[in-house]
Write a protein that holds these residues in place. Structure first.
Motif, mmCIF file in Angstrom:
data_model
loop_
_atom_site.group_PDB
_atom_site.id
_atom_site.type_symbol
_atom_site.label_atom_id
_atom_site.label_comp_id
_atom_site.label_asym_id
_atom_site.label_seq_id
_atom_site.Cartn_x
_atom_site.Cartn_y
_atom_site.Cartn_z
ATOM 1 N N TYR A 196 10.641 0.998 50.030
ATOM 2 C CA TYR A 196 9.867 -0.021 50.782
ATOM 3 C C TYR A 196 10.794 -0.311 51.803
ATOM 4 O O TYR A 196 12.022 -0.403 51.867
ATOM 5 C CB TYR A 196 9.383 -1.312 50.078
ATOM 6 N N GLN A 197 10.411 -0.492 53.122
ATOM 7 C CA GLN A 197 11.175 -0.842 54.414
ATOM 8 C C GLN A 197 11.391 -2.654 54.518
ATOM 9 O O GLN A 197 11.867 -2.960 55.514
ATOM 10 C CB GLN A 197 10.363 -0.137 55.803
ATOM 11 N N ASN A 198 10.564 -3.227 53.766
ATOM 12 C CA ASN A 198 10.629 -4.622 53.759
ATOM 13 C C ASN A 198 11.247 -5.343 52.550
ATOM 14 O O ASN A 198 11.020 -6.524 52.322
ATOM 15 C CB ASN A 198 9.359 -5.159 54.129
ATOM 16 N N VAL A 199 12.513 -4.768 52.298
ATOM 17 C CA VAL A 199 13.243 -5.548 51.088
ATOM 18 C C VAL A 199 14.709 -5.285 51.382
ATOM 19 O O VAL A 199 15.040 -4.100 51.737
ATOM 20 C CB VAL A 199 12.607 -4.937 49.685
ATOM 21 N N VAL A 200 15.505 -6.165 51.102
ATOM 22 C CA VAL A 200 16.936 -6.339 51.098
ATOM 23 C C VAL A 200 17.421 -6.914 49.680
ATOM 24 O O VAL A 200 16.895 -7.856 49.516
ATOM 25 C CB VAL A 200 17.520 -6.970 52.349
ATOM 26 N N VAL A 201 18.154 -5.892 49.157
ATOM 27 C CA VAL A 201 18.609 -6.476 47.965
ATOM 28 C C VAL A 201 20.148 -6.949 48.260
ATOM 29 O O VAL A 201 21.022 -6.202 48.677
ATOM 30 C CB VAL A 201 18.902 -5.452 46.769
ATOM 31 N N VAL A 202 20.640 -8.082 47.861
ATOM 32 C CA VAL A 202 22.067 -8.806 48.041
ATOM 33 C C VAL A 202 22.528 -8.983 46.561
ATOM 34 O O VAL A 202 21.804 -9.445 45.944
ATOM 35 C CB VAL A 202 21.862 -10.079 48.841
ATOM 36 N N GLY A 203 23.819 -8.526 46.644
ATOM 37 C CA GLY A 203 24.629 -8.560 45.258
ATOM 38 C C GLY A 203 25.836 -9.291 45.614
ATOM 39 O O GLY A 203 26.504 -9.115 46.785
ATOM 40 N N THR A 204 26.514 -9.534 44.587
ATOM 41 C CA THR A 204 27.995 -10.173 44.494
ATOM 42 C C THR A 204 29.043 -9.660 43.405
ATOM 43 O O THR A 204 28.353 -9.394 42.348
ATOM 44 C CB THR A 204 27.878 -11.539 44.519
ATOM 45 N N PHE A 205 30.168 -9.636 43.902
ATOM 46 C CA PHE A 205 31.186 -9.425 42.655
ATOM 47 C C PHE A 205 31.543 -10.745 41.968
ATOM 48 O O PHE A 205 32.492 -10.761 41.248
ATOM 49 C CB PHE A 205 32.449 -8.650 43.373
ATOM 50 N N SER A 206 30.955 -11.908 42.523
ATOM 51 C CA SER A 206 31.733 -13.176 42.051
ATOM 52 C C SER A 206 31.337 -13.734 40.617
ATOM 53 O O SER A 206 31.821 -14.292 40.075
ATOM 54 C CB SER A 206 31.075 -14.281 43.160
ATOM 55 N N LYS A 207 29.906 -13.085 40.110
ATOM 56 C CA LYS A 207 29.818 -13.326 38.867
ATOM 57 C C LYS A 207 30.177 -12.378 37.827
ATOM 58 O O LYS A 207 30.994 -12.548 37.000
ATOM 59 C CB LYS A 207 28.160 -13.894 38.781
ATOM 60 N N ALA A 208 29.172 -11.296 37.751
ATOM 61 C CA ALA A 208 29.417 -10.361 36.551
ATOM 62 C C ALA A 208 30.651 -9.571 36.781
ATOM 63 O O ALA A 208 31.056 -8.626 35.738
ATOM 64 C CB ALA A 208 28.242 -9.579 36.589
ATOM 65 N N TYR A 209 31.514 -9.762 38.026
ATOM 66 C CA TYR A 209 32.468 -8.536 38.194
ATOM 67 C C TYR A 209 33.811 -9.602 38.173
ATOM 68 O O TYR A 209 34.864 -8.966 38.739
ATOM 69 C CB TYR A 209 32.315 -7.812 39.433
ATOM 70 N N ALA A 210 33.776 -10.703 37.804
ATOM 71 C CA ALA A 210 34.855 -11.483 37.773
ATOM 72 C C ALA A 210 35.863 -11.607 38.796
ATOM 73 O O ALA A 210 36.930 -11.549 38.855
ATOM 74 C CB ALA A 210 35.948 -10.953 36.475
ATOM 75 N N MET A 211 35.185 -11.681 40.105
ATOM 76 C CA MET A 211 35.879 -11.390 41.385
ATOM 77 C C MET A 211 35.418 -12.517 42.430
ATOM 78 O O MET A 211 35.522 -12.340 43.613
ATOM 79 C CB MET A 211 35.841 -10.001 41.799
ATOM 80 N N ALA A 212 35.045 -13.649 41.898
ATOM 81 C CA ALA A 212 34.781 -14.909 42.666
ATOM 82 C C ALA A 212 35.771 -15.244 43.876
ATOM 83 O O ALA A 212 35.340 -15.326 44.944
ATOM 84 C CB ALA A 212 34.356 -16.133 42.041
ATOM 85 N N GLY A 213 37.134 -15.088 43.483
ATOM 86 C CA GLY A 213 38.126 -15.217 44.620
ATOM 87 C C GLY A 213 38.490 -14.380 45.417
ATOM 88 O O GLY A 213 39.027 -14.606 46.326
ATOM 89 N N ALA A 214 37.894 -13.112 45.307
ATOM 90 C CA ALA A 214 38.076 -11.991 46.120
ATOM 91 C C ALA A 214 37.261 -11.852 47.188
ATOM 92 O O ALA A 214 37.574 -11.527 48.219
ATOM 93 C CB ALA A 214 38.179 -10.636 45.318
ATOM 94 N N ARG A 215 35.787 -12.710 47.236
ATOM 95 C CA ARG A 215 35.183 -12.610 47.998
ATOM 96 C C ARG A 215 34.456 -11.144 48.480
ATOM 97 O O ARG A 215 34.890 -10.783 49.533
ATOM 98 C CB ARG A 215 35.359 -13.204 49.591
ATOM 99 N N LEU A 216 33.518 -10.578 47.766
ATOM 100 C CA LEU A 216 32.970 -9.463 47.813
ATOM 101 C C LEU A 216 31.545 -9.625 47.630
ATOM 102 O O LEU A 216 31.039 -9.817 46.389
ATOM 103 C CB LEU A 216 33.828 -8.462 47.148
ATOM 104 N N GLY A 217 30.721 -9.143 48.601
ATOM 105 C CA GLY A 217 29.033 -9.219 48.447
ATOM 106 C C GLY A 217 28.713 -7.970 49.103
ATOM 107 O O GLY A 217 29.495 -7.144 49.766
ATOM 108 N N TYR A 218 27.471 -7.679 49.040
ATOM 109 C CA TYR A 218 26.927 -6.426 49.404
ATOM 110 C C TYR A 218 25.295 -6.493 49.564
ATOM 111 O O TYR A 218 24.820 -7.469 48.936
ATOM 112 C CB TYR A 218 27.213 -5.231 48.394
#
Ligand SMILES: *Cc1c(COP(=O)(O)O)cnc(C)c1O
Length: 350
Positions: A196-218
């Motif tokens: 689908y052309q009308n969806v963006v999935v946003v994710g983060t390393f802050s929760k399940a990847y134990a990297m909240a202090g590193a600031r990484l999202g996608y």
């Protein structure tokens, strides 16, 4: 406020982050971090990269983008990286939300702030009585819809099949699915970005990847949507993800077994905790995240929050009439949750 602040910003109510107390010995369960540290390989990758801090980082985050693409089974052109998912979300509000935005009345507190900051016309859609989200309430909206899935602070998720039907029936809506907590029990919508052309999935390393202090999202989306996000990034800060974080992210994606183990431990602890608080009189819905939202019919949320704080336990209380008697409690280690349980028991039995 100085007299130089732009008039449009004078009424802006900024986001209030959860407290980040620097005191030792506190049990910190207020911002949904993983209670376990990153594995040694991640620390080593970041440390090795630190030797080259004199050099600019790769603005394209090539290795990280490739590793994410591989993780999700998509091409790198479908992947964007940001300085935390907050930055990715900010770009979506800034650049993909001209027709107005819609989001739930109880959801991630940054959505209304970004809407205000970027002047987006916002429609707030109430959750159901049981705090679940009924996506059909958004049917027919030709807007950009922000859906935290699973949602915070409710800990409840919308099934992927429901989201797919919505995308099919609403080709003129753009759906931003914020999957900060998906690893703890949701169904990821990343596969839908390939259809689908009308969806963006946003994710983060802050929760399940134990990297909240590193600031990484996608973000994962069609190449066209990713190009739009890059247009914004290269107009603001091409070096948005620092080199140590890029290296740590690549290393984290190679440590699947470690993180799967951490997530499983958190989920087991969570399910035990839900059963235990129910047994001492709390109402607590089953959670699909690494936190729970619960209340005791006989005690005010703010009083319980203050009582826990006195025992050295920091949780989140929201000054919002709809959930003012609830506490949002991040799932920590088994030992931490035993202490929370003991404190809640003593606060509610006098
Ligand atoms: C924690 C959280 C984020 C923010 O993540 P960062 O990547 O740390 O900026 C985004 N959305 C939701 C729903 C969250 O709970």
């Amino acid at each position: 406020m100085s007299r130089f602040l732009n008039s449009r910003l004078q009424a802006l109510a900024p986001y209030t982050p959860g407290e980040q107390p620097q005191m030792q010995n506190l049990i910190k369960l207020n911002t949904n971090e993983l209670p376990y540290p990153p594995p040694p390989a991640v620390v080593q990758a970041a440390t090795a990269q630190a030797q080259r801090l004199n050099l600019y980082n790769d603005p394209e985050a090539t290795a990280l983008t490739q590793a994410l693409a591989q993780e999700f089974g998509v091409v790198p052109a479908c992947v964007f990286t940001g300085n935390g998912s907050d930055e990715v979300l900010a770009f979506c509000f800034q650049g993909l939300s001209e027709r107005g935005v819609a989001f739930a009345d109880l959801t991630y507190g940054f959505y209304p702030v970004f809407a205000q900051l970027y002047g987006c016309d916002a429609t707030v859609v109430p959750l159901e009585k049981d705090l679940s989200l009924n996506l059909s309430r958004y049917n027919g909206m030709q807007k950009t819809i922000y859906l935290a899935n699973p949602n915070a602070p409710t800990a409840l998720a919308v099934p992927r099949a429901t989201i797919e039907t919505f995308l099919q029936q609403n080709p003129d809506a753009l759906l931003i699915v914020d999957e900060a907590y998906v690893k703890f029990g949701g169904e990821s919508c990343v596969p839908l970005t390939q259809k689908y052309q009308n969806v963006v999935v946003v994710g983060t390393f802050s929760k399940a990847y134990a990297m909240a202090g590193a600031r990484l999202g996608y973000a994962v989306a069609s190449p066209e949507l990713i190009a739009d996000l890059n247009r914004l990034k290269y107009s603001l800060n091409p070096y948005n993800v620092n080199s140590m974080t890029q290296a740590a992210g690549v290393a984290a994606l190679a440590e699947r077994a470690y993180f799967t183990g951490c997530v499983q431990k958190v989920c087991t602890t969570r399910d035990n905790f839900v059963a235990s608080v129910r047994a001492i009189g709390f109402e607590c819905a089953a959670s699909q995240t690494n936190f729970v939202l619960c209340r005791h019919p006989g005690f005010a949320g703010q009083a319980l929050f203050a009582g826990l704080r006195q025992s050295g336990i920091v949780v989140r209380w929201f000054n919002n009439p709809r959930i003012e008697n609830y506490l949002r409690i991040t799932i920590g280690t088994e030992e931490e949750m035993q202490q929370v349980l003991a404190a809640l028991r003593s606060l509610t039995t006098q």
